[in-house]
Enzyme design. Structure first.
Site, mmCIF file in Angstrom:
data_model
loop_
_atom_site.group_PDB
_atom_site.id
_atom_site.type_symbol
_atom_site.label_atom_id
_atom_site.label_comp_id
_atom_site.label_asym_id
_atom_site.label_seq_id
_atom_site.Cartn_x
_atom_site.Cartn_y
_atom_site.Cartn_z
ATOM 1 N N GLU A 138 4.940 22.959 36.323
ATOM 2 C CA GLU A 138 5.647 22.233 37.364
ATOM 3 C C GLU A 138 6.042 23.175 38.507
ATOM 4 O O GLU A 138 6.424 24.323 38.252
ATOM 5 C CB GLU A 138 6.924 21.621 36.770
ATOM 6 C CG GLU A 138 6.689 20.702 35.572
ATOM 7 C CD GLU A 138 6.125 19.351 35.943
ATOM 8 O OE1 GLU A 138 5.056 19.313 36.593
ATOM 9 O OE2 GLU A 138 6.734 18.335 35.579
ATOM 10 N N ASP A 171 -1.781 20.604 27.101
ATOM 11 C CA ASP A 171 -0.327 20.436 27.143
ATOM 12 C C ASP A 171 0.123 19.430 26.094
ATOM 13 O O ASP A 171 -0.687 18.681 25.537
ATOM 14 C CB ASP A 171 0.149 20.026 28.546
ATOM 15 C CG ASP A 171 -0.651 18.880 29.163
ATOM 16 O OD1 ASP A 171 -1.365 18.176 28.417
ATOM 17 O OD2 ASP A 171 -0.566 18.704 30.381
ATOM 18 N N HIS A 207 1.139 19.826 40.054
ATOM 19 C CA HIS A 207 1.099 20.572 38.786
ATOM 20 C C HIS A 207 -0.300 20.573 38.182
ATOM 21 O O HIS A 207 -1.128 19.710 38.467
ATOM 22 C CB HIS A 207 2.155 20.058 37.785
ATOM 23 C CG HIS A 207 1.835 18.770 37.088
ATOM 24 N ND1 HIS A 207 2.788 18.000 36.475
ATOM 25 C CD2 HIS A 207 0.656 18.094 36.882
ATOM 26 C CE1 HIS A 207 2.226 16.943 35.928
ATOM 27 N NE2 HIS A 207 0.937 16.974 36.168
ATOM 28 N N ASN A 225 2.797 16.075 41.925
ATOM 29 C CA ASN A 225 3.571 17.173 42.522
ATOM 30 C C ASN A 225 2.761 18.472 42.574
ATOM 31 O O ASN A 225 3.326 19.534 42.801
ATOM 32 C CB ASN A 225 4.856 17.394 41.708
ATOM 33 C CG ASN A 225 4.558 17.696 40.244
ATOM 34 O OD1 ASN A 225 3.401 17.736 39.831
ATOM 35 N ND2 ASN A 225 5.592 17.923 39.460
#
Ligand code: PGA
Length: 231
Positions: free
Chosen positions: A137, A71, A132, A130
């Site tokens: 996301e 990423d 991810h 979260n």
């Protein structure tokens, strides 16, 4: 590899780093031209440091490995200190003596580049607060492609700790869930009490877009967690 989940709790982050380094070391021994998707973030840094020490001691040779970027923040100018590619280069690629890198420049060509290499052998991943993976996301399904995304408040907050007071960019490009879940093996590293709830959701709860990491159970998954994250 057939799908299946192995979860191992280590007493502390030092042991986690050592065991994770052993895991990748054994794959490279079997297959010196391994293609590896490489996470940045805090959690894998101990593992990368252990691997670098083995390369320096000439007990590990990573010169045939290909590193694939997981990423990157969107819109950073060259040389920006927040570049995740630069972080991957200084923590993994350079200290391990790796020559081949697939950067995540263009979401439109990334998947074809990975396919041209014969796919990913291994994906090394951290777990977002979260749920991810990369910057996939929530909510996010298993077919999500490589694309530009807007970061959630949780990711913006957790990423602030990386950059010493600098702002975290609002958008990022991430390898898609399709690419991540296509790896022949996945390694998920998790440490800290703040990850306990989300790791339990990923491993023990239902598969759900609310927890993208829950789809990892479809792969040949190894999880190494410290005691705080997985008592
Ligand atoms: P961390 O990040 O390893 O710094 O906790 C993981 C992630 O957000 O994916």
């Amino acid at each position: 590899m057939t799908p299946g989940v192995t979860v191992r709790t280590l007493p502390d982050t030092l042991m986690l780093a050592e065991v994770a380094a052993d895991w990748l070391d054994s794959r490279i021994a079997r297959r010196p031209d391994l293609t590896v998707l490489v996470a940045t973030g805090q959690t894998p840094m101990g593992m990368y440091g252990r691997l670098a020490a083995r390369v320096r001691a000439s007990t590990l040779d990573c010169s045939g490995v290909t590193a694939v970027q997981l990423d990157e923040y969107a819109g950073l100018p060259d040389g920006d200190p927040r570049s995740l590619r630069d972080w991957m280069m200084r923590s993994f690629v350079t200290p391990l003596g790796i020559h081949k890198v697939v950067p995540l420049d263009d979401p439109a060509t990334f998947t074809a580049q990975v396919e041209a290499l014969g796919g990913l052998d291994v994906a090394i991943l951290g777990l977002g607060p979260n749920g991810h993976l990369g910057f996939n996301e929530p909510p996010c399904g298993p077919d999500a492609p490589t694309r530009t995304v807007t970061l959630t408040p949780e990711s913006l907050l957790s990423n602030r700790s990386y950059w010493n007071g600098l702002n975290v960019p609002m958008q990022a490009v991430t390898a898609g869930m399709d690419v991540i879940l296509g790896a022949r093996e996945t390694l998920l590293l998790v440490s800290g009490a703040h990850k306990r709830g989300i790791l339990s959701a990923a491993l023990d709860g239902p598969e759900t877009p609310a927890v993208p990491a829950s789809y990892l159970r479809r792969t040949a998954l190894t999880v190494f967690a410290d005691r705080e994250a997985r008592p």
